[in-house]
Design a protein around this motif. Structure first.
Motif, PDB file in Angstrom:
ATOM      1  N   LEU B 291     -34.966  13.554 -19.081  1.00 35.54           N
ATOM      2  CA  LEU B 291     -35.433  14.794 -18.457  1.00 35.54           C
ATOM      3  C   LEU B 291     -36.526  15.458 -19.279  1.00 35.54           C
ATOM      4  CD1 LEU B 291     -31.976  16.362 -17.488  1.00 35.54           C
ATOM      5  CD2 LEU B 291     -33.532  15.083 -16.015  1.00 35.54           C
ATOM      6  N   GLY B 292     -36.641  15.070 -20.548  1.00 35.10           N
ATOM      7  CA  GLY B 292     -37.611  15.711 -21.420  1.00 35.10           C
ATOM      8  C   GLY B 292     -37.196  17.128 -21.775  1.00 35.10           C
ATOM      9  N   ILE B 293     -35.885  17.350 -21.836  1.00 33.64           N
ATOM     10  CA  ILE B 293     -35.363  18.697 -22.088  1.00 33.64           C
ATOM     11  C   ILE B 293     -34.299  18.657 -23.185  1.00 33.64           C
ATOM     12  CG2 ILE B 293     -33.921  20.529 -21.074  1.00 33.64           C
ATOM     13  CD1 ILE B 293     -35.427  19.948 -18.434  1.00 33.64           C
ATOM     14  N   ARG B 294     -34.351  19.666 -24.054  1.00 27.61           N
ATOM     15  CA  ARG B 294     -33.342  19.799 -25.100  1.00 27.61           C
ATOM     16  C   ARG B 294     -32.428  20.967 -24.730  1.00 27.61           C
ATOM     17  NH1 ARG B 294     -36.560  20.835 -29.707  1.00 27.61           N
ATOM     18  NH2 ARG B 294     -36.273  23.064 -29.365  1.00 27.61           N
ATOM     19  N   GLU B 295     -31.143  20.710 -24.762  1.00 35.63           N
ATOM     20  CA  GLU B 295     -30.184  21.757 -24.413  1.00 35.63           C
ATOM     21  C   GLU B 295     -29.557  22.295 -25.695  1.00 35.63           C
ATOM     22  OE1 GLU B 295     -27.197  20.662 -21.564  1.00 35.63           O
ATOM     23  OE2 GLU B 295     -27.287  22.724 -20.828  1.00 35.63           O
ATOM     24  N   GLU B 296     -29.727  23.598 -25.915  1.00 32.59           N
ATOM     25  CA  GLU B 296     -29.290  24.202 -27.179  1.00 32.59           C
ATOM     26  C   GLU B 296     -28.159  25.210 -26.957  1.00 32.59           C
ATOM     27  OE1 GLU B 296     -33.874  24.304 -28.980  1.00 32.59           O
ATOM     28  OE2 GLU B 296     -32.847  26.192 -28.495  1.00 32.59           O
ATOM     29  N   TYR B 297     -27.106  25.108 -27.770  1.00 32.00           N
ATOM     30  CA  TYR B 297     -26.068  26.131 -27.799  1.00 32.00           C
ATOM     31  C   TYR B 297     -26.326  26.989 -29.024  1.00 32.00           C
ATOM     32  CZ  TYR B 297     -24.111  22.972 -24.369  1.00 32.00           C
ATOM     33  OH  TYR B 297     -23.958  22.165 -23.269  1.00 32.00           O
ATOM     34  N   ILE B 298     -26.552  28.279 -28.767  1.00 26.50           N
ATOM     35  CA  ILE B 298     -27.033  29.177 -29.818  1.00 26.50           C
ATOM     36  C   ILE B 298     -25.880  29.978 -30.419  1.00 26.50           C
ATOM     37  CG2 ILE B 298     -28.731  30.998 -30.318  1.00 26.50           C
ATOM     38  CD1 ILE B 298     -30.090  30.186 -27.622  1.00 26.50           C
ATOM     39  N   PHE B 299     -25.915  30.112 -31.746  1.00 28.31           N
ATOM     40  CA  PHE B 299     -24.885  30.861 -32.471  1.00 28.31           C
ATOM     41  C   PHE B 299     -25.544  31.885 -33.386  1.00 28.31           C
ATOM     42  CE2 PHE B 299     -23.043  26.891 -31.224  1.00 28.31           C
ATOM     43  CZ  PHE B 299     -21.728  27.184 -30.906  1.00 28.31           C
ATOM     44  N   ASP B 300     -24.811  32.970 -33.645  1.00 28.98           N
ATOM     45  CA  ASP B 300     -25.284  33.967 -34.599  1.00 28.98           C
ATOM     46  C   ASP B 300     -25.395  33.306 -35.970  1.00 28.98           C
ATOM     47  OD1 ASP B 300     -25.358  37.207 -35.029  1.00 28.98           O
ATOM     48  OD2 ASP B 300     -24.563  36.146 -36.780  1.00 28.98           O
ATOM     49  N   ARG B 301     -26.489  33.566 -36.680  1.00 27.68           N
ATOM     50  CA  ARG B 301     -26.695  32.820 -37.929  1.00 27.68           C
ATOM     51  C   ARG B 301     -25.797  33.280 -39.071  1.00 27.68           C
ATOM     52  NH1 ARG B 301     -31.521  31.500 -39.319  1.00 27.68           N
ATOM     53  NH2 ARG B 301     -32.786  32.127 -37.573  1.00 27.68           N
ATOM     54  N   LYS B 302     -25.175  34.457 -38.940  1.00 27.00           N
ATOM     55  CA  LYS B 302     -24.256  34.908 -39.992  1.00 27.00           C
ATOM     56  C   LYS B 302     -22.792  34.662 -39.611  1.00 27.00           C
ATOM     57  CE  LYS B 302     -26.879  38.428 -42.463  1.00 27.00           C
ATOM     58  NZ  LYS B 302     -27.924  38.866 -41.483  1.00 27.00           N
ATOM     59  N   THR B 303     -22.415  35.133 -38.431  1.00 23.66           N
ATOM     60  CA  THR B 303     -20.989  35.057 -38.064  1.00 23.66           C
ATOM     61  C   THR B 303     -20.641  33.770 -37.307  1.00 23.66           C
ATOM     62  OG1 THR B 303     -21.368  36.112 -35.922  1.00 23.66           O
ATOM     63  CG2 THR B 303     -20.935  37.571 -37.797  1.00 23.66           C
ATOM     64  N   TYR B 304     -21.644  33.072 -36.799  1.00 22.90           N
ATOM     65  CA  TYR B 304     -21.457  31.877 -35.979  1.00 22.90           C
ATOM     66  C   TYR B 304     -20.711  32.171 -34.683  1.00 22.90           C
ATOM     67  CZ  TYR B 304     -23.700  29.165 -39.538  1.00 22.90           C
ATOM     68  OH  TYR B 304     -24.639  28.674 -40.388  1.00 22.90           O
ATOM     69  N   ARG B 305     -20.832  33.389 -34.207  1.00 27.08           N
ATOM     70  CA  ARG B 305     -20.321  33.717 -32.877  1.00 27.08           C
ATOM     71  C   ARG B 305     -21.256  33.063 -31.852  1.00 27.08           C
ATOM     72  NH1 ARG B 305     -17.528  37.923 -30.261  1.00 27.08           N
ATOM     73  NH2 ARG B 305     -17.292  39.189 -32.134  1.00 27.08           N
ATOM     74  N   TYR B 306     -20.667  32.553 -30.747  1.00 29.98           N
ATOM     75  CA  TYR B 306     -21.481  31.922 -29.706  1.00 29.98           C
ATOM     76  C   TYR B 306     -22.324  32.986 -28.992  1.00 29.98           C
ATOM     77  CZ  TYR B 306     -22.741  29.759 -25.272  1.00 29.98           C
ATOM     78  OH  TYR B 306     -23.447  29.312 -24.184  1.00 29.98           O
ATOM     79  N   LEU B 307     -23.629  32.744 -28.883  1.00 34.57           N
ATOM     80  CA  LEU B 307     -24.514  33.724 -28.248  1.00 34.57           C
ATOM     81  C   LEU B 307     -24.934  33.303 -26.836  1.00 34.57           C
ATOM     82  CD1 LEU B 307     -26.975  34.630 -31.179  1.00 34.57           C
ATOM     83  CD2 LEU B 307     -24.930  35.882 -30.437  1.00 34.57           C
ATOM     84  N   GLY B 308     -25.311  32.047 -26.681  1.00 30.95           N
ATOM     85  CA  GLY B 308     -25.785  31.632 -25.365  1.00 30.95           C
ATOM     86  C   GLY B 308     -26.348  30.226 -25.386  1.00 30.95           C
ATOM     87  N   VAL B 309     -26.968  29.867 -24.277  1.00 26.68           N
ATOM     88  CA  VAL B 309     -27.512  28.515 -24.140  1.00 26.68           C
ATOM     89  C   VAL B 309     -28.973  28.619 -23.690  1.00 26.68           C
ATOM     90  CG1 VAL B 309     -26.620  28.404 -21.771  1.00 26.68           C
ATOM     91  CG2 VAL B 309     -27.197  26.295 -22.950  1.00 26.68           C
ATOM     92  N   ARG B 310     -29.783  27.634 -24.056  1.00 28.90           N
ATOM     93  CA  ARG B 310     -31.115  27.577 -23.455  1.00 28.90           C
ATOM     94  C   ARG B 310     -31.581  26.137 -23.345  1.00 28.90           C
ATOM     95  NH1 ARG B 310     -35.954  29.394 -27.646  1.00 28.90           N
ATOM     96  NH2 ARG B 310     -35.577  27.704 -29.135  1.00 28.90           N
ATOM     97  N   ARG B 311     -32.492  25.880 -22.421  1.00 25.45           N
ATOM     98  CA  ARG B 311     -33.053  24.546 -22.229  1.00 25.45           C
ATOM     99  C   ARG B 311     -34.551  24.607 -22.483  1.00 25.45           C
ATOM    100  NH1 ARG B 311     -29.307  25.313 -18.435  1.00 25.45           N
ATOM    101  NH2 ARG B 311     -27.411  24.136 -18.799  1.00 25.45           N
ATOM    102  N   VAL B 312     -34.988  23.753 -23.398  1.00 26.90           N
ATOM    103  CA  VAL B 312     -36.363  23.797 -23.873  1.00 26.90           C
ATOM    104  C   VAL B 312     -37.047  22.457 -23.600  1.00 26.90           C
ATOM    105  CG1 VAL B 312     -37.799  24.237 -25.910  1.00 26.90           C
ATOM    106  CG2 VAL B 312     -35.553  25.321 -25.722  1.00 26.90           C
ATOM    107  N   VAL B 313     -38.299  22.511 -23.184  1.00 28.29           N
ATOM    108  CA  VAL B 313     -39.052  21.292 -22.867  1.00 28.29           C
ATOM    109  C   VAL B 313     -39.431  20.538 -24.145  1.00 28.29           C
ATOM    110  CG1 VAL B 313     -41.202  20.401 -21.870  1.00 28.29           C
ATOM    111  CG2 VAL B 313     -39.953  22.271 -20.747  1.00 28.29           C
ATOM    112  N   THR B 314     -39.135  19.214 -24.144  1.00 31.19           N
ATOM    113  CA  THR B 314     -39.536  18.369 -25.271  1.00 31.19           C
ATOM    114  C   THR B 314     -40.534  17.296 -24.851  1.00 31.19           C
ATOM    115  OG1 THR B 314     -37.652  16.924 -24.832  1.00 31.19           O
ATOM    116  CG2 THR B 314     -37.344  18.651 -26.503  1.00 31.19           C
ATOM    117  N   ASP B 315     -40.638  17.065 -23.537  1.00 31.76           N
ATOM    118  CA  ASP B 315     -41.554  16.056 -23.024  1.00 31.76           C
ATOM    119  C   ASP B 315     -42.269  16.665 -21.819  1.00 31.76           C
ATOM    120  OD1 ASP B 315     -42.705  13.988 -21.490  1.00 31.76           O
ATOM    121  OD2 ASP B 315     -41.274  12.508 -22.267  1.00 31.76           O
ATOM    122  N   ALA B 316     -43.564  16.992 -22.024  1.00 27.76           N
ATOM    123  CA  ALA B 316     -44.310  17.738 -20.998  1.00 27.76           C
ATOM    124  C   ALA B 316     -44.413  16.964 -19.688  1.00 27.76           C
ATOM    125  CB  ALA B 316     -45.709  18.076 -21.522  1.00 27.76           C
TER     126      ALA B 316
END
Lengths: 199, 345
Positions: B291-316
Motif C-alpha cells: 500500500l505504500g503506507i506506514r501505520e503508527e501507534y503513537i504513545f506519550d514519550r514520557k508516560t507511554y500512554r496510548y495517544l492514537g494512530v496515524r497512517r503515513v505515506v512511504t511510497d508516493a
C-alpha cells in the motif's frame, strides 16, 4: 417412510453439524439460495446478484461458529448478511430505480422474459413505485422489501436487520405511506427521515 | 389494489432459480469451503498431523522460528475453517511497545461492570473519496466523536455523537464544496446496524478482559486464522489497532498486547509522531509495502500512554500522495464509564 428427525428439518442442526463437517453447509445453501438469489436479483439485477449471493453464503459459512443455535430458521440471518452486502451497491440500486422511473425501462428485468400484457397496464404505477423506492432511506427500503419481496415477517426483519420490532414497524409504515403518496400523485416535497422508534 | 400488492408485482417476472441454475454457485461455495484461504497445508483432504504441520511451518516461517523464544503455540481453531498454522512469538521486540507494556499498570484503571457503557472521546481525520456529478475529489474529513459502547456485546448496542470539524486538504487536491456540508453536531444516534465481526475480532470489554495475559498466547490470538508471511503480519498489526481504538483492556491484557505486538515481524520505532489532536509522541510502526503506507501507534514519550494512530505515506506511487503525507489519524482524548446509554436525538 420414517418420520423426519429434527436433524433433517431445521437449519440450526445443519449449521451445528457444519462446524465439524464443513460440507454439511451445502444443505443451508440448497435450502435458501433460490429465494435469496431471487430477492437480491430483484433489487440489483442478475449481474451483481451472483457475486452478492456467493459472498452471502461464504460470509455465513465463516460466521457459522457464531450462529445462535436456538434459532431453527436461518432465513433472517442469511437475509441480514445479504442486506449488509447489498448496502455496498446502494448507488447501483438507486440508479436503476431512477432509470425505471424516468424512462419506464427497467435495467434489472431486461434480461428476463417479459410479460408485456401485465406490463402495460401497470406502466405508470411501476414508474411511480420505482421513484418512491429510490427516495426511501436505505433502512426503510431494506425493511419494506424484506417484507414485500423477501416474504419475511416483521419479527424476522427485526432479526435480519438487528433492530427492534418497533423500528421495523415504523420503517415499513413510513415507507408504505411514502409509496401511497407517490402512487396517489401527491408528490410530497419532504423526504422521510431515517429514525427509529423504540418501544 | 393497495401499494403492497403493486409493490409485490414489481419485478415479479424475475424467476426463482431451480437447483440446476444454482449448481455452479454451489460448486463454487463447496470449493471455497474445502480449500479455505489463506493457505492449505495438506492437499490430501485429511487433517495434517502435528509433525507434518510443524515441518511445513518451519519452512514457511523460517525467519520467525530461527529467533523463537522457544514457546510453541498452535494458532487457529481446527473446528473453524482456519488452517492449522504454528505461530511462534519471536524474542525480538520493538522498544516503544516494550516500554508501553512496562508502564501499562501505572495508570488508574477503569472497572466497568456488565450493563454499563464505556465512553470513548476522540478526534479523527480520515481520507474521503468523492465520486459524484461534480467529479472526483479527495479531502481529509476531521471530526470529534464520542462513542458509547456496551461493556458486553457488539457495536450495534453502541451510540455515537459527532461533530464535524472544518476539513483539511488531501495532499495535492483542492477541498471540494461537499466537504463542508456535514459540519456541526449530530446524534447521539445508534452506532451501527450491523457488526459482523467474528468472535476472535470482538473488542468489547467483556471479551477483551477474558483474553490471555501471557504475551505468547496473546500473540497467538492476534494471528487467529492467519497464515504466515507479510500479509498475515500486516493483518495482525491491524488487529492491534482494533484493540486500541475505541476499546479498553484491563492493564494485564494491555501489557500482554503490547508485548505481543512488539514481536510482530516488521515492527519498527518512529522517533516522532503527531496524533490527530496535535500531541507529539513516539510510535511503534509497521510499513505495508503493497500500500505504500506506514501505520503508527503513537504513545506519550514520557508516560507511554496510548495517544492514537496515524497512517503515513512511504511510497508516493502506491499511495498516490507525497511521501510523508498523513492520510488518517486519530487521537484518543478520554475514556470513561457511564451507567446509561445517551438519549437518542
Amino acid at each position: 417412510m420414517s418420520q423426519l428427525s429434527r436433524e433433517e428439518v431445521d437449519d440450526a442442526s445443519f449449521i451445528e453439524r457444519s462446524r465439524r463437517e464443513p460440507e454439511a453447509f451445502a444443505e443451508v445453501f440448497r435450502r435458501h439460495a433460490p429465494d435469496i438469489t431471487r430477492y437480491v436479483t430483484r433489487r440489483l439485477g442478475d449481474g451483481v446478484a451472483e457475486d452478492v449471493v456467493a459472498e452471502t453464503f461464504l460470509v455465513a459459512f465463516r460466521q457459522r461458529a457464531g450462529y445462535e443455535l436456538t434459532r431453527p430458521n436461518a432465513r433472517p440471518w442469511l437475509y441480514g448478511i445479504a442486506t449488509h452486502l447489498m448496502s455496498r451497491h446502494v448507488r447501483t440500486e438507486v440508479r436503476q430505480l431512477r432509470i425505471l422511473e424516468r424512462r419506464g425501462v427497467d435495467p434489472v428485468t431486461q434480461s428476463f422474459a417479459e410479460r408485456s400484457d401485465e406490463r402495460v397496464s401497470a406502466e405508470a404505477s411501476r414508474r411511480s413505485l420505482a421513484g418512491a423506492l429510490a427516495t426511501l432511506p436505505r433502512g426503510h427500503r431494506d425493511a419494506l422489501l424484506l417484507v414485500a419481496w423477501g416474504g419475511l415477517t416483521y419479527q424476522e426483519v427485526a432479526e435480519a436487520l438487528n433492530v427492534r420490532l418497533g423500528t421495523v414497524r415504523s420503517r415499513v409504515n413510513r415507507a408504505r405511506h411514502r409509496l401511497r403518496q407517490e402512487l396517489g400523485g401527491i408528490n410530497p416535497m419532504a423526504t422521510v427521515s431515517e429514525e427509529s422508534v423504540h418501544e | 389494489m393497495n401499494e403492497m400488492t403493486q409493490l409485490e408485482r414489481l419485478r415479479a417476472e424475475i424467476p426463482r432459480p431451480g437447483p440446476a441454475d444454482l449448481q455452479a454457485q454451489e460448486d463454487r461455495l463447496l470449493a471455497a469451503i474445502a480449500d479455505p484461504p489463506p493457505v492449505r497445508l495438506s492437499r490430501s483432504g485429511e487433517r495434517p498431523r502435528a509433525v507434518r504441520r510443524l515441518g511445513l511451518s518451519l519452512a514457511a516461517g523460517m525467519a520467525v522460528v530461527a529467533v523463537a523464544a522457544g514457546i510453541l503455540v498452535v494458532a487457529g481453531d481446527t473446528e473453524l475453517d482456519a488452517p492449522p498454522v504454528l505461530h511462534v512469538m519471536p524474542v525480538k521486540a520493538e522498544t516503544v511497545l516494550k516500554r508501553a507494556a512496562e508502564n501499562a499498570g501505572r495508570f488508574p484503571e477503569l472497572h466497568p461492570k456488565p450493563g454499563q457503557f464505556l465512553i470513548f472521546e476522540s478526534q479523527t481525520m480520515d481520507t474521503v473519496e468523492v465520486n459524484d456529478a461534480g467529479g472526483h475529489s479527495r479531502y481529509l474529513s476531521r471530526s470529534k466523536r464520542k462513542v458509547w459502547l456496551p461493556v458486553e456485546g457488539d457495536s450495534t448496542g453502541g451510540f455515537i455523537e459527532g461533530e464535524g470539524l472544518s476539513p483539511s486538504a488531501y495532499p495535492g487536491w483542492p477541498i471540494p464544496p461537499v466537504a463542508r456540508e456535514s459540519l456541526g453536531r449530530s446524534g447521539p444516534e445508534k452506532l451501527a446496524d450491523f457488526d459482523e465481526r467474528v468472535e476472535y475480532l470482538r473488542t468489547d470489554y467483556a471479551y477483551l478482559s477474558r483474553l490471555p495475559t501471557d504475551p505468547a498466547k496473546m500473540y497467538q490470538h492476534l494471528y487467529t486464522g492467519l497464515s504466515h508471511g507479510a500479509r498475515a503480519d500486516a493483518d495482525a498489526w491491524q488487529r492491534v489497532g482494533g484493540m486500541l481504538t475505541e476499546a479498553y483492556l484491563p492493564a494485564a491484557q494491555r501489557a500482554a498486547l503490547f508485548r505481543a505486538a512488539a514481536a510482530i515481524p516488521g515492527v519498527t520505532t518512529v522517533g516522532e509522531a503527531v496524533d490527530a489532536a496535535g500531541r507529539t509522541g513516539v510510535a511503534a510502526a509497521r510499513t505495508e509495502p503493497a500500500l505504500g503506507i506506514r501505520e503508527e501507534y503513537i504513545f506519550d514519550r514520557k508516560t507511554y500512554r496510548y495517544l492514537g494512530v496515524r497512517r503515513v505515506v512511504t511510497d508516493a506511487v502506491r499511495a498516490k500522495a507525497p511521501v510523508g503525507s498523513v492520510l488518517t489519524s486519530s487521537a484518543l482524548l478520554k475514556v470513561s464509564v457511564a451507567d446509561h446509554a445517551p438519549v437518542e436525538q
